[in-house]
Design an enzyme around this catalytic site. Sequence first.
Site, PDB file in Angstrom:
ATOM      1  N   ARG A  37       0.824  -1.217   0.000  1.00 14.32           N
ATOM      2  CA  ARG A  37       0.000   0.000   0.000  1.00 14.32           C
ATOM      3  C   ARG A  37       0.854   1.261   0.000  1.00 14.32           C
ATOM      4  O   ARG A  37       0.465   2.278  -0.569  1.00 14.32           O
ATOM      5  CB  ARG A  37      -0.915   0.019   1.235  1.00 14.32           C
ATOM      6  CG  ARG A  37      -2.001  -1.033   1.218  1.00 14.32           C
ATOM      7  CD  ARG A  37      -3.026  -0.762   0.165  1.00 14.32           C
ATOM      8  NE  ARG A  37      -3.967   0.267   0.485  1.00 14.32           N
ATOM      9  CZ  ARG A  37      -5.294   0.177   0.294  1.00 14.32           C
ATOM     10  NH1 ARG A  37      -5.812  -0.945  -0.194  1.00 14.32           N
ATOM     11  NH2 ARG A  37      -6.087   1.182   0.574  1.00 14.32           N
ATOM     12  N   LEU A  90      -7.101   6.377   1.274  1.00 11.81           N
ATOM     13  CA  LEU A  90      -5.901   7.069   0.783  1.00 11.81           C
ATOM     14  C   LEU A  90      -4.770   6.937   1.791  1.00 11.81           C
ATOM     15  O   LEU A  90      -4.993   6.854   3.003  1.00 11.81           O
ATOM     16  CB  LEU A  90      -6.223   8.545   0.541  1.00 11.81           C
ATOM     17  CG  LEU A  90      -7.254   8.794  -0.563  1.00 11.81           C
ATOM     18  CD1 LEU A  90      -7.602  10.277  -0.636  1.00 11.81           C
ATOM     19  CD2 LEU A  90      -6.741   8.300  -1.918  1.00 11.81           C
ATOM     20  N   ASN A 100     -14.332  14.020   0.440  1.00 15.26           N
ATOM     21  CA  ASN A 100     -15.003  12.754   0.122  1.00 15.26           C
ATOM     22  C   ASN A 100     -16.511  12.931   0.263  1.00 15.26           C
ATOM     23  O   ASN A 100     -16.983  13.733   1.064  1.00 15.26           O
ATOM     24  CB  ASN A 100     -14.542  11.653   1.093  1.00 15.26           C
ATOM     25  CG  ASN A 100     -15.195  10.313   0.793  1.00 15.26           C
ATOM     26  OD1 ASN A 100     -15.208   9.870  -0.352  1.00 15.26           O
ATOM     27  ND2 ASN A 100     -15.756   9.665   1.797  1.00 15.26           N
ATOM     28  N   HIS A 113     -19.973  10.668   1.100  1.00 12.57           N
ATOM     29  CA  HIS A 113     -20.314   9.388   1.731  1.00 12.57           C
ATOM     30  C   HIS A 113     -21.834   9.264   1.819  1.00 12.57           C
ATOM     31  O   HIS A 113     -22.511  10.224   2.215  1.00 12.57           O
ATOM     32  CB  HIS A 113     -19.694   9.346   3.137  1.00 12.57           C
ATOM     33  CG  HIS A 113     -19.977   8.081   3.861  1.00 12.57           C
ATOM     34  ND1 HIS A 113     -19.328   6.902   3.580  1.00 12.57           N
ATOM     35  CD2 HIS A 113     -20.867   7.797   4.855  1.00 12.57           C
ATOM     36  CE1 HIS A 113     -19.789   5.947   4.359  1.00 12.57           C
ATOM     37  NE2 HIS A 113     -20.731   6.465   5.136  1.00 12.57           N
ATOM     38  N   ASP A 124     -13.807   7.592   7.017  1.00 16.88           N
ATOM     39  CA  ASP A 124     -14.946   8.525   7.034  1.00 16.88           C
ATOM     40  C   ASP A 124     -15.044   9.313   8.337  1.00 16.88           C
ATOM     41  O   ASP A 124     -16.135   9.579   8.846  1.00 16.88           O
ATOM     42  CB  ASP A 124     -16.264   7.757   6.761  1.00 16.88           C
ATOM     43  CG  ASP A 124     -16.222   7.026   5.421  1.00 16.88           C
ATOM     44  OD1 ASP A 124     -15.680   7.592   4.462  1.00 16.88           O
ATOM     45  OD2 ASP A 124     -16.729   5.889   5.347  1.00 16.88           O
TER      46      ASP A 124
HETATM   47  C1  GRF Z   1     -21.831   7.422  -3.871  1.00 15.55           C
HETATM   48  O1  GRF Z   1     -23.033   7.210  -3.147  1.00 15.55           O
HETATM   49  C2  GRF Z   1     -20.652   7.560  -2.938  1.00 15.55           C
HETATM   50  O2  GRF Z   1     -20.938   8.269  -1.782  1.00 15.55           O
HETATM   51  C3  GRF Z   1     -20.397   6.118  -2.610  1.00 15.55           C
HETATM   52  O3  GRF Z   1     -20.510   5.467  -3.850  1.00 15.55           O
HETATM   53  C4  GRF Z   1     -21.435   6.188  -4.654  1.00 15.55           C
HETATM   54  C5  GRF Z   1     -20.732   6.534  -5.934  1.00 15.55           C
HETATM   55  O4  GRF Z   1     -21.647   6.829  -6.938  1.00 15.55           O
HETATM   56  N1  GRF Z   1     -19.134   5.906  -1.941  1.00 15.55           N
HETATM   57  P1  GRF Z   1     -21.165   7.330  -8.366  1.00 15.55           P
HETATM   58  O5  GRF Z   1     -20.046   6.387  -8.820  1.00 15.55           O
HETATM   59  O6  GRF Z   1     -20.705   8.744  -8.235  1.00 15.55           O
HETATM   60  O7  GRF Z   1     -22.374   7.193  -9.239  1.00 15.55           O
END
Ligand code: GRF
Length: 211
Positions: free
Chosen positions: A78, A106, A118, A120, A156
């Site tokens: 990694r 990351l 990010n 979520h 997160d």
């Molecule tokens: C989003 O809901 C993001 O928060 C999660 O995966 C999804 C990605 O969707 N981690 P997309 O690839 O932008 O359509």
Amino acid sequence: MSPTPTPATRPPGPARVAVLVSGTGSNLQALIDASRDPAYGVTIVAVGADRHGTVGLQRAERHGIPTFVCRVSDHDDRASWDRALAAHLASHVPDLVVTAGFMKLLGERVLAAHTVVNTHPALLPAFPGAHAVADALAYGVRVTGCTAHLVDGGVDTGPILAQRAVPVEDDDTEETLHERIKSVERSMLVDVVGRLARHGHTLTDRKVTIP
Ligand code: GRF
């Protein structure tokens, strides 16, 4: 987490934003669409992925945005993947990095060099991790949503930039709920990335202020 170059400390013009994706990239598409308006203040300078052949990469290619792939499996560990990803990103000189459905944590090089935002699909700190929508549904919450946050070394756990609530319906499946969250998530992400690009931010303890 490094300080975001603010509009006052970076060269004039739109903020340079790199986006990392793993999947379909609908959040990426929303950022691409928003960045067509010069008033939005963002140029997407690169889209990176941790796997080949994703729809997210195809979206970037269709719009003439430079792309790169940096796979963990192509590296010994990694740490060397982290160095390689940091080098890819550095070559595009981004002011801001956005992880939009990027399913890898990351490493410290990338985090030391960039401010990373990010998105979520849950109301953090509830339901962190890769199965947030299924976890919220299984728990039986009546309201969930999405969170945009700065990325730190945890899962997160970084300071929260924005959140939007989404009600859970009785007949929701993981798919229907996630789609409803994503439609709210896209506008949240577009809003917060634009405001960061145009105004920068300050961070006091965990409290983020976008002036
Ligand atoms: C989003 O809901 C993001 O928060 C999660 O995966 C999804 C990605 O969707 N981690 P997309 O690839 O932008 O359509």
